[in-house]
Design a protein around this motif. Structure first.
Motif, PDB file in Angstrom:
ATOM      1  N   ARG A   1      13.563  37.239 -16.126  1.00 41.36           N
ATOM      2  CA  ARG A   1      14.788  37.169 -17.424  1.00 41.36           C
ATOM      3  C   ARG A   1      14.330  36.534 -18.655  1.00 41.36           C
ATOM      4  NH1 ARG A   1      19.629  36.672 -13.835  1.00 41.36           N
ATOM      5  NH2 ARG A   1      20.485  38.730 -13.803  1.00 41.36           N
TER       6      ARG A   1
ATOM      7  N   ARG B   1      14.571  47.090 -12.273  1.00 35.94           N
ATOM      8  CA  ARG B   1      16.008  47.876 -12.548  1.00 35.94           C
ATOM      9  C   ARG B   1      17.195  46.602 -12.382  1.00 35.94           C
ATOM     10  NH1 ARG B   1      17.570  53.596 -10.559  1.00 35.94           N
ATOM     11  NH2 ARG B   1      19.894  53.358 -11.315  1.00 35.94           N
ATOM     12  N   SER B   2      17.007  46.007 -11.434  1.00 36.61           N
ATOM     13  CA  SER B   2      18.246  44.918 -11.261  1.00 36.61           C
ATOM     14  C   SER B   2      18.066  43.864 -12.421  1.00 36.61           C
ATOM     15  CB  SER B   2      18.084  44.194  -9.813  1.00 36.61           C
ATOM     16  OG  SER B   2      17.051  43.288  -9.757  1.00 36.61           O
TER      17      SER B   2
ATOM     18  N   LEU C   1      16.763  44.065 -15.739  1.00 28.26           N
ATOM     19  CA  LEU C   1      16.402  44.606 -17.127  1.00 28.26           C
ATOM     20  C   LEU C   1      16.954  45.900 -17.555  1.00 28.26           C
ATOM     21  CD1 LEU C   1      14.197  43.808 -19.532  1.00 28.26           C
ATOM     22  CD2 LEU C   1      12.789  45.608 -18.571  1.00 28.26           C
ATOM     23  N   SER C   2      17.544  46.039 -18.409  1.00 27.20           N
ATOM     24  CA  SER C   2      18.247  47.239 -18.921  1.00 27.20           C
ATOM     25  C   SER C   2      18.001  47.553 -20.435  1.00 27.20           C
ATOM     26  CB  SER C   2      19.861  47.256 -18.967  1.00 27.20           C
ATOM     27  OG  SER C   2      20.167  46.537 -19.972  1.00 27.20           O
ATOM     28  N   PRO C   3      18.081  48.771 -20.887  1.00 27.24           N
ATOM     29  CA  PRO C   3      17.597  48.861 -22.377  1.00 27.24           C
ATOM     30  C   PRO C   3      18.309  48.089 -23.327  1.00 27.24           C
ATOM     31  CG  PRO C   3      18.030  51.088 -21.136  1.00 27.24           C
ATOM     32  CD  PRO C   3      18.244  50.176 -20.166  1.00 27.24           C
TER      33      PRO C   3
ATOM     34  N   ASP D   1      18.636  44.941 -23.322  1.00 25.68           N
ATOM     35  CA  ASP D   1      17.923  43.931 -23.144  1.00 25.68           C
ATOM     36  C   ASP D   1      16.675  44.026 -24.217  1.00 25.68           C
ATOM     37  OD1 ASP D   1      19.457  42.379 -21.276  1.00 25.68           O
ATOM     38  OD2 ASP D   1      18.172  43.482 -19.803  1.00 25.68           O
TER      39      ASP D   1
ATOM     40  N   GLU E   1      12.979  55.231 -26.249  1.00 27.80           N
ATOM     41  CA  GLU E   1      13.949  54.170 -27.007  1.00 27.80           C
ATOM     42  C   GLU E   1      14.351  54.695 -28.448  1.00 27.80           C
ATOM     43  OE1 GLU E   1      12.298  50.063 -26.523  1.00 27.80           O
ATOM     44  OE2 GLU E   1      14.256  49.384 -27.433  1.00 27.80           O
TER      45      GLU E   1
ATOM     46  N   TRP F   1      17.141  56.829 -26.128  1.00 28.73           N
ATOM     47  CA  TRP F   1      17.199  56.921 -24.683  1.00 28.73           C
ATOM     48  C   TRP F   1      17.395  58.347 -24.182  1.00 28.73           C
ATOM     49  CZ3 TRP F   1      13.720  53.688 -22.634  1.00 28.73           C
ATOM     50  CH2 TRP F   1      14.008  52.307 -23.382  1.00 28.73           C
TER      51      TRP F   1
ATOM     52  N   LEU G   1      13.839  53.627 -13.197  1.00 23.39           N
ATOM     53  CA  LEU G   1      14.639  52.608 -13.745  1.00 23.39           C
ATOM     54  C   LEU G   1      16.174  52.902 -14.096  1.00 23.39           C
ATOM     55  CD1 LEU G   1      12.020  51.124 -15.965  1.00 23.39           C
ATOM     56  CD2 LEU G   1      12.902  49.944 -13.940  1.00 23.39           C
ATOM     57  N   GLY G   2      16.528  54.322 -14.101  1.00 22.41           N
ATOM     58  CA  GLY G   2      17.684  54.638 -14.403  1.00 22.41           C
ATOM     59  C   GLY G   2      18.118  54.597 -15.812  1.00 22.41           C
ATOM     60  N   TRP G   3      16.844  54.637 -16.859  1.00 19.31           N
ATOM     61  CA  TRP G   3      16.897  54.739 -18.097  1.00 19.31           C
ATOM     62  C   TRP G   3      17.023  56.013 -18.661  1.00 19.31           C
ATOM     63  CZ3 TRP G   3      12.763  50.449 -19.993  1.00 19.31           C
ATOM     64  CH2 TRP G   3      13.205  48.847 -19.291  1.00 19.31           C
TER      65      TRP G   3
END
Ligand SMILES: Cc1ncc(COP(=O)(O)O)c(C=O)c1O
Length: 398
Positions: A8, A55-56, A58-60, A62, A236, A240, A269-271
């Motif tokens: 983080r 993935r747990s 960090l998300s876009p 961030d 990005e 996305w 990552l689910g992005w």
């Protein structure tokens, strides 16, 4: 600090690389030592990451306030310690909407990813930034590479910034501005009569005799990690989502396979979802091993005899990652096609006049091939296309 807290921290250069993997057979190797090709198959190694863990945490969202360079994706890069990230402003190049070029080409939308705006004026900065940073972190004191030119300039820059020796071997007819750049950055420069493959043989000698670390593309695992950031950036910068098609001037193909790797990582990552752009490789008529292999339906490409084109970056008779390039093209529903040198000259001027960008010939090739791809039906007029201008035209002025 727990692992999660470490990830983080902003920007979290701790990385989450777990191991290296042979791209041909999947064998695993440790990532904490200097590595070249896979010991099992002598093919490229890919860095793998703990994507579930990333993935747990960090998300876009961030990423929004992070640095405007490729280190914004630090968790997905191999460098462990921020002190070893060599930064000259690489990456986060503009993705330019170019409506007049789109009209001229007959497709609904064209963006140009202008890689000429990188340090050393080409996309090679991305790969060499990562490879030199990681080699330095793993205690290499001298790096070497064969180059068509731009990679040599980038390696010289990052080695200089790291304070380590660089040995660059290039064909004698490499464009003069690139030779001056390499010299100006303090690298040891050797000119050879021959092609990049001949330069590779000379580097292999230096590796044996002098203990240089070989940074040949895809013969070490981290240039592709730097280049994959082009895939993250396109996603990005488009909010996305991915375009319908990507056109890439292909020599060693590192950028193309790097983006393909990035798309898989981003999906895990689910992005992004499972939809992929059609990947198009463009080569020169005078050096087209990937196009020939694609047309023949081969898994690997035979070396091209008598390679000849003024677009030095795509004058690459043999690519060690040939099967990865061909696989990405096929899985994506894309294609490989050629253009002539005259077409590259012509489209350099047309792209310039329609966009304000002075492209490298390799970049112009991505525009020049679009009419061919439309005629063959590989591209549709409704497609939204990203063209890669991989370098600045200024580096080719003679
Ligand atoms: C300007 C330019 N474009 C394209 C390429 C080909 O890149 P890749 O090896 O990733 O296929 C090069 C390689 O030297 C280059 O310098």
């Amino acid at each position: 600090m727990s692992d999660v807290e470490a990830l983080r921290s902003e920007p979290a250069l701790t990385g989450a690389a777990t191991h290296l993997e042979c791209t041909l057979c999947g064998s695993r190797y440790p990532s904490e030592e200097l590595s070249t090709v896979s010991p099992c198959c002598s093919r490229p190694l890919y860095a793998r990451y703990d994507l579930e863990r990333i993935r747990s945490v960090l998300s876009p969202a961030d990423l929004v306030h992070r640095s405007a360079d490729l280190w914004r994706y630090a968790e997905l890069l191999p460098v462990r310690d921020p002190a070893h990230a060599i930064r000259l402003g690489e990456g986060w190049t503009p993705l330019l909407d170019t409506p007049r070029l789109a009209d001229a080409l007959g497709v609904s939308r064209v963006w140009v990813k202008d890689e000429g705006q990188n340090p050393t004026a080409s996309f090679k900065a991305r790969g060499l930034c990562m490879a030199v940073s990681r080699a330095h972190e793993l205690d290499a004191s001298a790096v070497a590479l064969p180059s068509a030119g731009n990679a040599g300039g980038a390696a010289a820059a990052y080695a200089a910034a790291a304070g380590i020796e660089a040995h660059v071997v290039v064909p004698r007819d490499t464009p003069p501005p690139i030779l001056e750049e390499i010299r100006g950055l303090g690298a040891d420069l050797e000119l050879l009569d021959g092609l990049i493959t001949d330069c590779g043989a000379r580097v292999a000698e230096g590796v044996r005799a002098e203990g240089w670390f070989d940074l040949s593309t895809l013969k070490e695992p981290y240039r592709v990690e730097g280049k994959k950031t082009m895939g993250y950036e396109v996603a990005e910068q488009l909010g996305w989502r991915l375009p319908d098609a990507i056109v890439y001037p292909t020599g060693g193909g590192t950028g193309l396979v790097g983006m393909w790797k990035a798309f898989d990582e981003m999906e895990r990552l689910g992005w992004i979802g499972s939809r992929r752009p059609k990947m198009f490789a463009v080569q020169a008529v005078g050096c087209a091993p990937i196009v020939r292999a694609w047309e023949k339906g081969q898994e690997f490409a035979e070396p091209w005899e008598g390679a000849n084109t003024y677009a030095a970056g795509i004058r690459v008779p043999r690519a060690i990652g040939d099967f990865l390039i061909l696989r990405a093209i096929r899985e994506s529903g894309g294609a490989a096609a050629t253009v002539t040198d005259d077409e590259m000259v012509d489209w350099t001027k047309r792209v310039g006049a329609l966009t304000g960008l002075f492209c490298a010939p390799e970049g112009a090739a991505t525009a020049a091939v679009v009419p061919h791809l439309l005629r063959s039906g590989a591209l549709s007029p409704g497609d939204e296309v990203v063209l890669f201008n991989t370098g600045s035209g200024l580096k080719y002025v003679r």
